[in-house]
Design a protein around this motif. Structure first.
Motif, PDB file in Angstrom:
ATOM      1  N   ASP A  38     120.252  12.385 104.914  1.00 20.59           N
ATOM      2  CA  ASP A  38     120.662  13.599 105.223  1.00 20.59           C
ATOM      3  C   ASP A  38     120.377  13.883 106.448  1.00 20.59           C
ATOM      4  N   GLU A  39     119.199  13.469 107.360  1.00 23.50           N
ATOM      5  CA  GLU A  39     119.208  13.650 108.563  1.00 23.50           C
ATOM      6  C   GLU A  39     120.138  13.044 109.435  1.00 23.50           C
ATOM      7  N   VAL A  40     120.537  11.549 109.228  1.00 26.31           N
ATOM      8  CA  VAL A  40     121.778  11.034 109.901  1.00 26.31           C
ATOM      9  C   VAL A  40     123.016  11.668 109.788  1.00 26.31           C
ATOM     10  N   VAL A  41     123.348  12.006 108.333  1.00 26.24           N
ATOM     11  CA  VAL A  41     124.630  12.963 108.032  1.00 26.24           C
ATOM     12  C   VAL A  41     124.606  14.259 108.846  1.00 26.24           C
ATOM     13  N   GLU A  42     123.559  14.757 109.076  1.00 28.95           N
ATOM     14  CA  GLU A  42     123.525  16.110 109.885  1.00 28.95           C
ATOM     15  C   GLU A  42     123.739  15.958 111.322  1.00 28.95           C
ATOM     16  N   LEU A  43     123.396  14.765 111.657  1.00 34.05           N
ATOM     17  CA  LEU A  43     123.660  14.332 113.153  1.00 34.05           C
ATOM     18  C   LEU A  43     125.231  14.110 113.333  1.00 34.05           C
ATOM     19  N   ILE A  44     125.827  13.425 112.395  1.00 38.73           N
ATOM     20  CA  ILE A  44     127.023  12.687 112.481  1.00 38.73           C
ATOM     21  C   ILE A  44     128.093  13.969 112.198  1.00 38.73           C
ATOM     22  N   GLU A  45     127.967  14.912 111.423  1.00 39.12           N
ATOM     23  CA  GLU A  45     128.845  15.718 110.967  1.00 39.12           C
ATOM     24  C   GLU A  45     129.709  16.430 111.814  1.00 39.12           C
ATOM     25  N   PRO A  55     136.440  14.969 107.691  1.00 36.94           N
ATOM     26  CA  PRO A  55     135.778  14.455 106.503  1.00 36.94           C
ATOM     27  C   PRO A  55     134.796  15.604 105.731  1.00 36.94           C
ATOM     28  N   LEU A  56     134.773  15.304 104.463  1.00 40.21           N
ATOM     29  CA  LEU A  56     133.808  16.151 103.574  1.00 40.21           C
ATOM     30  C   LEU A  56     132.413  15.471 103.854  1.00 40.21           C
ATOM     31  N   ARG A  57     131.442  16.118 103.316  1.00 39.08           N
ATOM     32  CA  ARG A  57     129.966  15.298 103.406  1.00 39.08           C
ATOM     33  C   ARG A  57     130.138  14.135 102.568  1.00 39.08           C
ATOM     34  N   GLU A  58     130.598  14.208 101.491  1.00 34.86           N
ATOM     35  CA  GLU A  58     130.597  12.937 100.696  1.00 34.86           C
ATOM     36  C   GLU A  58     131.234  11.683 101.327  1.00 34.86           C
ATOM     37  N   HIS A  59     132.360  12.139 102.445  1.00 32.80           N
ATOM     38  CA  HIS A  59     132.760  11.002 103.151  1.00 32.80           C
ATOM     39  C   HIS A  59     131.712  10.469 104.239  1.00 32.80           C
ATOM     40  N   ILE A  60     131.201  11.293 104.707  1.00 32.80           N
ATOM     41  CA  ILE A  60     130.244  10.979 105.666  1.00 32.80           C
ATOM     42  C   ILE A  60     128.854  10.130 105.134  1.00 32.80           C
ATOM     43  N   VAL A  61     128.680  10.641 104.107  1.00 36.40           N
ATOM     44  CA  VAL A  61     127.476   9.921 103.294  1.00 36.40           C
ATOM     45  C   VAL A  61     128.069   8.537 102.870  1.00 36.40           C
ATOM     46  N   PHE A  77     137.201   8.481 108.513  1.00 36.63           N
ATOM     47  CA  PHE A  77     136.079   9.202 109.367  1.00 36.63           C
ATOM     48  C   PHE A  77     135.464   7.868 110.237  1.00 36.63           C
ATOM     49  N   ARG A  78     135.371   6.707 109.783  1.00 37.63           N
ATOM     50  CA  ARG A  78     134.520   5.759 110.486  1.00 37.63           C
ATOM     51  C   ARG A  78     135.574   5.394 111.680  1.00 37.63           C
ATOM     52  N   HIS A  79     136.753   5.119 111.473  1.00 37.44           N
ATOM     53  CA  HIS A  79     137.588   5.132 112.382  1.00 37.44           C
ATOM     54  C   HIS A  79     137.620   6.104 113.460  1.00 37.44           C
ATOM     55  N   CYS A  80     137.610   7.331 113.130  1.00 37.38           N
ATOM     56  CA  CYS A  80     137.602   8.612 113.826  1.00 37.38           C
ATOM     57  C   CYS A  80     136.468   8.446 114.867  1.00 37.38           C
ATOM     58  N   MET A  81     135.231   7.996 114.525  1.00 36.23           N
ATOM     59  CA  MET A  81     134.022   7.986 115.128  1.00 36.23           C
ATOM     60  C   MET A  81     134.216   6.380 116.213  1.00 36.23           C
ATOM     61  N   LEU A  82     134.646   5.674 115.773  1.00 30.41           N
ATOM     62  CA  LEU A  82     134.760   4.441 116.248  1.00 30.41           C
ATOM     63  C   LEU A  82     135.709   4.740 117.613  1.00 30.41           C
ATOM     64  N   GLU A  83     136.675   5.435 117.525  1.00 31.03           N
ATOM     65  CA  GLU A  83     137.516   5.792 118.424  1.00 31.03           C
ATOM     66  C   GLU A  83     136.902   6.776 119.410  1.00 31.03           C
ATOM     67  N   GLN A  84     136.037   7.500 119.282  1.00 23.73           N
ATOM     68  CA  GLN A  84     135.070   8.650 119.813  1.00 23.73           C
ATOM     69  C   GLN A  84     134.197   7.939 120.703  1.00 23.73           C
ATOM     70  N   PHE A  85     133.632   6.719 120.075  1.00 24.49           N
ATOM     71  CA  PHE A  85     132.671   5.883 120.857  1.00 24.49           C
ATOM     72  C   PHE A  85     133.379   4.682 121.702  1.00 24.49           C
ATOM     73  N   GLU A  86     134.737   4.792 121.622  1.00 21.41           N
ATOM     74  CA  GLU A  86     135.066   3.654 122.346  1.00 21.41           C
ATOM     75  C   GLU A  86     134.959   2.235 122.003  1.00 21.41           C
ATOM     76  N   LEU A  87     134.612   2.254 120.866  1.00 18.71           N
ATOM     77  CA  LEU A  87     134.460   0.902 120.212  1.00 18.71           C
ATOM     78  C   LEU A  87     135.790   0.441 119.499  1.00 18.71           C
ATOM     79  N   MET A  88     136.597   1.292 119.358  1.00 22.06           N
ATOM     80  CA  MET A  88     137.787   0.848 118.492  1.00 22.06           C
ATOM     81  C   MET A  88     138.889   1.813 119.494  1.00 22.06           C
TER      82      MET A  88
END
Length: 159
Positions: A38-45, A55-61, A77-88
């Protein structure tokens, strides 16, 4: 200093979470600090606000728990985050090797050669994938498996 280190480690945690290599936060004195799902999800949301689909909460989980059979929205959502961190990088279907290895090296500084080998292997295994969400998820899951089999100490995340 401790707050700065914690913030850096939190950013690293988020980047590694989206890469599929979720590890616990570690303070400068190497004392482990654990976080709940839950703490990680709150940071990532908040990172989902700019993603399509949002993403819905279930997708982040699902992403945080590295569900192999995740829903397509979780993979996107994983792809979107990877793009934001310039890893992809935008428009790419593979992880940026140098940036990904740099992130891995922050947590595992003595394993650069292994990290580079793993990123290359996983990029290669998924090079035929045409869907950006499937590519992001497939490479991340591959990296997680490869890192564990190579002796990286990566804890399982429990619900």
């Amino acid at each position: 200093m401790m707050q700065s280190t914690r913030m850096t480690m939190t950013k690293l945690l988020l980047a590694l979470a989206c890469a599929g290599v979720l590890v616990g936060l570690a303070a400068a004195d190497e004392e482990e600090v654990s976080m709940t799902v839950d703490e990680v999800v709150e940071l990532i949301e908040p990172f989902g606000d700019g993603c399509t689909p949002k993403p819905l909460r279930e997708h982040i989980v699902e992403m945080v728990l590295n569900k192999e059979d995740a829903k397509h929205e979780s993979k996107c959502f994983r792809h979107c985050m990877l793009e934001q961190f310039e890893l992809m990088p935008e428009g790419q279907l593979q992880f940026n090797e140098d940036k990904t290895v740099e992130m891995v090296n922050m947590m595992f500084p003595d394993r650069e050669a292994d990290g580079r080998r793993i990123v290359k292997t996983c990029n290669e295994q998924h090079k035929a994938e045409k869907d950006k969400c499937e590519a992001a998820h497939g490479i991340a899951m591959c990296m997680l498996r490869e890192m564990r089999s190579s002796g990286f100490k990566i804890p399982d995340i429990k619900e």
